[in-house]
Design a protein around this motif. Structure first.
Motif, PDB file in Angstrom:
ATOM      1  N   ARG A  38      56.717  40.544  41.289  1.00 57.60           N
ATOM      2  CA  ARG A  38      57.801  40.532  42.270  1.00 57.60           C
ATOM      3  C   ARG A  38      57.801  41.809  43.109  1.00 57.60           C
ATOM      4  O   ARG A  38      58.152  41.786  44.282  1.00 57.60           O
ATOM      5  CB  ARG A  38      59.150  40.398  41.561  1.00 57.60           C
ATOM      6  CG  ARG A  38      60.307  40.365  42.527  1.00 57.60           C
ATOM      7  CD  ARG A  38      61.601  40.028  41.860  1.00 57.60           C
ATOM      8  NE  ARG A  38      61.602  38.754  41.201  1.00 57.60           N
ATOM      9  CZ  ARG A  38      61.867  37.589  41.783  1.00 57.60           C
ATOM     10  NH1 ARG A  38      62.141  37.530  43.069  1.00 57.60           N
ATOM     11  NH2 ARG A  38      61.866  36.472  41.105  1.00 57.60           N
ATOM     12  N   GLU A  87      58.419  37.742  50.286  1.00 57.18           N
ATOM     13  CA  GLU A  87      59.004  38.876  49.567  1.00 57.18           C
ATOM     14  C   GLU A  87      58.182  39.300  48.354  1.00 57.18           C
ATOM     15  O   GLU A  87      58.524  40.281  47.696  1.00 57.18           O
ATOM     16  CB  GLU A  87      60.408  38.511  49.075  1.00 57.18           C
ATOM     17  CG  GLU A  87      61.411  38.269  50.168  1.00 57.18           C
ATOM     18  CD  GLU A  87      62.769  37.867  49.623  1.00 57.18           C
ATOM     19  OE1 GLU A  87      62.971  37.892  48.378  1.00 57.18           O
ATOM     20  OE2 GLU A  87      63.637  37.507  50.441  1.00 57.18           O
ATOM     21  N   TRP A 105      58.708  29.115  49.555  1.00 56.25           N
ATOM     22  CA  TRP A 105      59.136  29.903  48.402  1.00 56.25           C
ATOM     23  C   TRP A 105      58.081  29.711  47.326  1.00 56.25           C
ATOM     24  O   TRP A 105      57.327  28.724  47.348  1.00 56.25           O
ATOM     25  CB  TRP A 105      60.488  29.427  47.909  1.00 56.25           C
ATOM     26  CG  TRP A 105      61.647  29.899  48.738  1.00 56.25           C
ATOM     27  CD1 TRP A 105      61.721  29.968  50.091  1.00 56.25           C
ATOM     28  CD2 TRP A 105      62.903  30.342  48.239  1.00 56.25           C
ATOM     29  NE1 TRP A 105      62.949  30.433  50.474  1.00 56.25           N
ATOM     30  CE2 TRP A 105      63.696  30.659  49.349  1.00 56.25           C
ATOM     31  CE3 TRP A 105      63.442  30.482  46.968  1.00 56.25           C
ATOM     32  CZ2 TRP A 105      64.999  31.133  49.229  1.00 56.25           C
ATOM     33  CZ3 TRP A 105      64.736  30.947  46.828  1.00 56.25           C
ATOM     34  CH2 TRP A 105      65.500  31.279  47.947  1.00 56.25           C
TER      35      TRP A 105
END
Length: 194
Positions: A38, A87, A105
């Motif tokens: 992440r 992201e 996503w």
């Protein structure tokens, strides 16, 4: 069993359950906290001990949760990390290339607690993570599971998921990759929303 599984966003109010799923038994240990895929590698390496916990708590405190939790009754039994691909470090991967310019996503981690595996929890997590992405505006959701063709996957590498679980949740393989996990090739699977 999957009908008994509830899927809820991993919010700050449920942070104790997030900690059960991705945190260490020793609060000061330097474990993943589901941050290694992440955060940029440099930032991830710099976080020490409880800083990792704090980083995940900050993510859970945002308007959009960093993933979803699976519950059987009141017991947390699973976790799936999902976020906009842009992201995540996978957006810069040289081994898992973007299929197109669609702002998808990505589901980057699926984890089921021991004692609850083989009972459909991962299926519920994948479907719930996809639905969470859809309700937050994702035009599609992708994942990068192993194509293990029914062979056993080492549990340390199983967090990326297996192709068959995603296909059962309505995902289709859209690309191959140069990535490997646990000795198996990884593929790009996608579920597009109307």
């Amino acid at each position: 069993m999957t009908s008994e599984v509830r899927i809820l966003p991993a919010t700050a109010e449920r942070f104790d359950d997030v900690a059960v799923m991705v945190g260490p038994k020793n609060p000061g240990a330097n474990v993943c906290w589901c941050l290694s895929h992440r955060l940029p590698a440099k930032v991830h390496r710099e976080l020490q001990g409880t800083e990792r916990r704090d980083a995940m708590l900050e993510l859970c405190s945002r308007d959009v949760a960093p993933g979803v939790l699976a519950y059987v009754g009141d017991e947390v039994v699973g976790w799936a990390a999902v976020a906009p691909r842009a992201e995540l470090p996978v957006a810069r991967s040289r081994k898992i290339l973007p299929v197109d310019d669609l702002p998808v996503w990505s589901i980057i981690c699926v984890r089921v607690r021991p004692g609850h595996r083989g009972q459909g929890v991962s299926h519920a997590l994948v479907g719930g993570a996809a639905e969470y992405a859809r309700t937050n505006g994702a035009p599609a959701v992708e994942a990068y599971p192993v194509d293990n063709r029914g062979e056993k996957v080492d549990l340390t590498m199983a967090f990326v998921g297996v192709r068959s679980v995603f296909e059962a949740a309505g995902f289709e393989m859209v690309a191959t990759t140069d990535a490997v996990a646990g000795g198996f090739p990884r593929v790009v699977v996608r579920r597009t929303f109307a």
